[in-house]
Design a protein around this motif. Sequence first.
Motif, short mmCIF file in Angstrom:
data_model
loop_
_atom_site.label_atom_id
_atom_site.label_comp_id
_atom_site.label_asym_id
_atom_site.label_seq_id
_atom_site.Cartn_x
_atom_site.Cartn_y
_atom_site.Cartn_z
N PHE A 203 0.82 -1.21 0.00
CA PHE A 203 0.00 0.00 0.00
C PHE A 203 0.85 1.26 0.00
CE2 PHE A 203 -1.50 3.38 2.87
CZ PHE A 203 -2.50 3.91 2.07
N ILE A 204 1.89 1.29 0.82
CA ILE A 204 2.75 2.48 0.89
C ILE A 204 3.37 2.76 -0.47
CG2 ILE A 204 4.87 3.38 1.90
CD1 ILE A 204 4.06 1.89 4.51
N ASP A 205 3.81 1.72 -1.16
CA ASP A 205 4.34 1.89 -2.52
C ASP A 205 3.30 2.53 -3.43
OD1 ASP A 205 6.82 0.83 -1.90
OD2 ASP A 205 6.35 -1.18 -2.63
N PHE A 206 2.07 2.05 -3.34
CA PHE A 206 0.99 2.58 -4.16
C PHE A 206 0.77 4.07 -3.88
CE2 PHE A 206 -3.45 3.91 -4.04
CZ PHE A 206 -3.83 3.77 -5.37
N ALA A 207 0.67 4.43 -2.61
CA ALA A 207 0.37 5.81 -2.25
C ALA A 207 1.51 6.75 -2.65
CB ALA A 207 0.10 5.90 -0.75
N VAL A 208 2.74 6.33 -2.42
CA VAL A 208 3.89 7.17 -2.77
C VAL A 208 3.97 7.36 -4.28
CG1 VAL A 208 6.41 7.30 -2.76
CG2 VAL A 208 5.19 6.61 -0.69
N ASN A 209 3.77 6.30 -5.03
CA ASN A 209 3.80 6.40 -6.48
C ASN A 209 2.67 7.28 -7.02
OD1 ASN A 209 6.06 4.76 -6.77
ND2 ASN A 209 4.86 2.88 -6.91
N ALA A 210 1.55 7.30 -6.30
CA ALA A 210 0.42 8.13 -6.71
C ALA A 210 0.58 9.58 -6.28
CB ALA A 210 -0.88 7.55 -6.15
N GLY A 211 1.59 9.86 -5.46
CA GLY A 211 1.80 11.21 -4.98
C GLY A 211 0.74 11.68 -4.00
N LYS A 212 0.16 10.76 -3.27
CA LYS A 212 -0.92 11.10 -2.34
C LYS A 212 -0.43 10.91 -0.89
CE LYS A 212 -4.91 11.28 -3.40
NZ LYS A 212 -5.82 12.42 -3.63
N PRO A 213 -0.86 11.79 0.02
CA PRO A 213 -0.57 11.54 1.43
C PRO A 213 -1.36 10.32 1.90
CG PRO A 213 -2.14 13.34 1.24
CD PRO A 213 -1.71 12.99 -0.17
N PHE A 214 -0.79 9.58 2.80
CA PHE A 214 -1.45 8.34 3.20
C PHE A 214 -1.46 8.20 4.72
CE2 PHE A 214 3.04 7.21 2.60
CZ PHE A 214 3.33 6.51 3.78
N VAL A 215 -2.43 7.43 5.18
CA VAL A 215 -2.48 7.01 6.58
C VAL A 215 -2.67 5.50 6.58
CG1 VAL A 215 -4.94 7.59 6.73
CG2 VAL A 215 -3.63 7.21 8.82
N ALA A 216 -1.77 4.80 7.24
CA ALA A 216 -1.80 3.34 7.28
C ALA A 216 -1.93 2.89 8.74
CB ALA A 216 -0.54 2.75 6.66
N TYR A 217 -2.96 2.14 9.00
CA TYR A 217 -3.19 1.55 10.31
C TYR A 217 -2.73 0.10 10.28
CZ TYR A 217 -5.82 -0.82 14.02
OH TYR A 217 -6.18 -1.61 15.09
N LEU A 218 -1.83 -0.28 11.19
CA LEU A 218 -1.33 -1.65 11.29
C LEU A 218 -1.73 -2.20 12.64
CD1 LEU A 218 0.53 -0.19 9.12
CD2 LEU A 218 2.26 -1.90 9.71
N GLY A 219 -2.56 -3.24 12.65
CA GLY A 219 -3.07 -3.78 13.90
C GLY A 219 -2.73 -5.25 14.10
N TYR A 297 9.56 0.99 8.84
CA TYR A 297 10.44 2.16 9.00
C TYR A 297 11.49 2.21 7.89
CZ TYR A 297 13.68 5.37 11.42
OH TYR A 297 14.50 6.42 11.75
N ARG A 298 12.16 1.08 7.67
CA ARG A 298 13.21 1.06 6.66
C ARG A 298 12.65 1.27 5.26
NH1 ARG A 298 17.15 2.55 9.77
NH2 ARG A 298 17.71 1.02 11.38
N HIS A 299 11.43 0.81 5.02
CA HIS A 299 10.84 1.00 3.69
C HIS A 299 10.49 2.47 3.47
CE1 HIS A 299 9.34 -0.76 0.00
NE2 HIS A 299 8.27 0.02 0.10
N LEU A 300 9.98 3.12 4.49
CA LEU A 300 9.72 4.56 4.39
C LEU A 300 11.02 5.31 4.12
CD1 LEU A 300 7.29 4.90 7.43
CD2 LEU A 300 6.64 5.11 5.03
N GLU A 301 12.07 4.88 4.78
CA GLU A 301 13.38 5.47 4.59
C GLU A 301 13.87 5.27 3.15
OE1 GLU A 301 17.00 5.60 7.73
OE2 GLU A 301 16.50 3.60 6.96
N LYS A 302 13.69 4.07 2.64
CA LYS A 302 14.11 3.74 1.27
C LYS A 302 13.38 4.59 0.24
CE LYS A 302 13.99 -0.17 -1.98
NZ LYS A 302 13.58 -1.61 -2.12
N LEU A 303 12.11 4.87 0.51
CA LEU A 303 11.29 5.65 -0.43
C LEU A 303 11.48 7.16 -0.25
CD1 LEU A 303 7.94 3.64 -0.27
CD2 LEU A 303 9.70 3.52 -2.04
#
Length: 581
Positions: A203-219, A297-303
């Motif tokens: 999902f994070i890849d999708f949102a970043v590629n779309a140029g949209k701000p995102f909120v991700a809930y992980l439960g 965390y590391r994926h956000l860093e990579k992107l």
Amino acid sequence: TTNIAMLGWVVLGAVTTIRAAAEAAKPNIVYVMTDDQDVELGGLTPMPKTRRLLGDGGAVGEAFYIATPICCPSRTETLSGRLYHNVLTDDLSGCMHVNSTGYIFQHESSLFPALRSAGYVTAGFGKIINGQRQVFIAKNGRPSITNGWDWLSVPLNEGDYFTPTFFNKRPNGTTWIENLGGPGDVVDTWYQTSQIGNRSIEFIDFAVNAGKPFVAYLGPHAPHYSADSPPWARNLYSDLGAPRTPAYNTSVGQLNKTMHVAQNPPIDGNMEYWIDQHFRDRWRAITGVDDMVELVYRHLEKLNVLDNTFIFFTSDHGYKLGEWRIGCSKQHPYESDVHIPFFARGPGIAPGTMLTALGSNIDIAPTFIDIAGLPPNPEHDGKSLLPMLQAKTGSPERLDIDAAWRTSLIIEYLSVGTYYNDHAKIWVSGPGEKPGTPVVYGAGPATINHSTVNESGCPATEGATAGQVGQGQCHFVDSTKSNNWIALRVRNATHNFVYAESFGPSGKFMCAPGDFCQTELYDYGPITSDYPNYPVMTEERWCLHNTFAAAAPEVKQALHTELKAAYCSSRRLDIDRMECA
């Protein structure tokens, strides 16, 4: 001549471009909420990565609490910013008495619909709420309830660590059921925490590629029982047992607690063996969450979006493991149950920030609304933590914020049933590398060794030994007769205590004739720092000495008056459970 139609298109395109740029500039939000994770029993010890990346790299909330210590109410409160008595159903039906689907998905206070309206792409992974199959699967004319969530990838049986079945939704509205395999084809790769982390990356890849701000809930369901171990952590902590805290298996002060606690018999060898195994499983499950946090965390860093992303971490409530002879559960107004972890890092939060003010899960929704640039929602009971998080520790601005912050917090609970220590089935053996290995679970003992009372006879034993310490035969963890309570947690420059009133099963926070009622007051002494060396609770905070009986009459009256005022001043619903008028 000027082509008016073309000019209109250009202007409209420019406006659209400006709006898209503004949306992309908004900070992203990642929110991790674990299930049943304690602070007081060392629940943060197996999380060195999370503590380093989020705690040392951002802010720690030392005094963060939940408004209700059980799953469905707490999650509803968190995702709506409302207190327990403001999310209850009138007749106490619903999910553990609350209107979870209404307040999470469909109310003016609902967090994710508001964030979506603010231009965020919203996503949920793992356990959002109890009973997800009933929420997300359309049945008998009842539609699937997904309002406010663009992207979902959630297990339909959120309590199964190796569930094969997920409900999925995508931003175009498409929904489908995904099966990883048959129920008997359980394999290591299905481990729920791993699935949550990996699915959130997509999902994070999708949102970043779309140029949209995102909120991700992980439960993640971890470390809730059965606390199945991650495949890579099954041999960790094999030499450890549950902490023998000052409250573990103690009779000290037991008689001055509510009836189901007062009657609980001593923990025997059978129960102790089970508690220790459950503790090890919990730490292993928490290790899996720690790895998941680092992965994201590391994926956000990579992107290259980490610096524009807020990451929050909490639990839905705490836990106990043999404290006050209650066994393994939550549901009480004691620190182990209501004090939860809080970490936050993100734009404007200086590494090493410490929050000592009294925070609550009802502050999460207002904080996210503030991050999104929206005005405060009048339907919320909580307050935004963002100004406090971003103000420099010790600065005049921060001192002013702290001085104006709450110094007391209302915490409430109405029993969801009478049950015993065997309710918490724990992991015994899990799957292997090849499909088909079953997962086996075992239950803790409901009664003391060699008891002549079986579980069906346990309800009748509550109260049979009134006035005697620990003479019951059944290990109660909850009771509809005597575990309904409302409490005030006070923490300021001069006072540090919890005051709780418990009642019978009327559904009101008042004592009726024939009820098992009790009033408890625990002075926690001087405020001490809990971080970074969790747990360091002083003996006073283990709720051993109920001082209410010794309090002066005017103190007793003042405590009750303040508690009632806290309830009545915050009540939004028509049902009055304390006779405010």
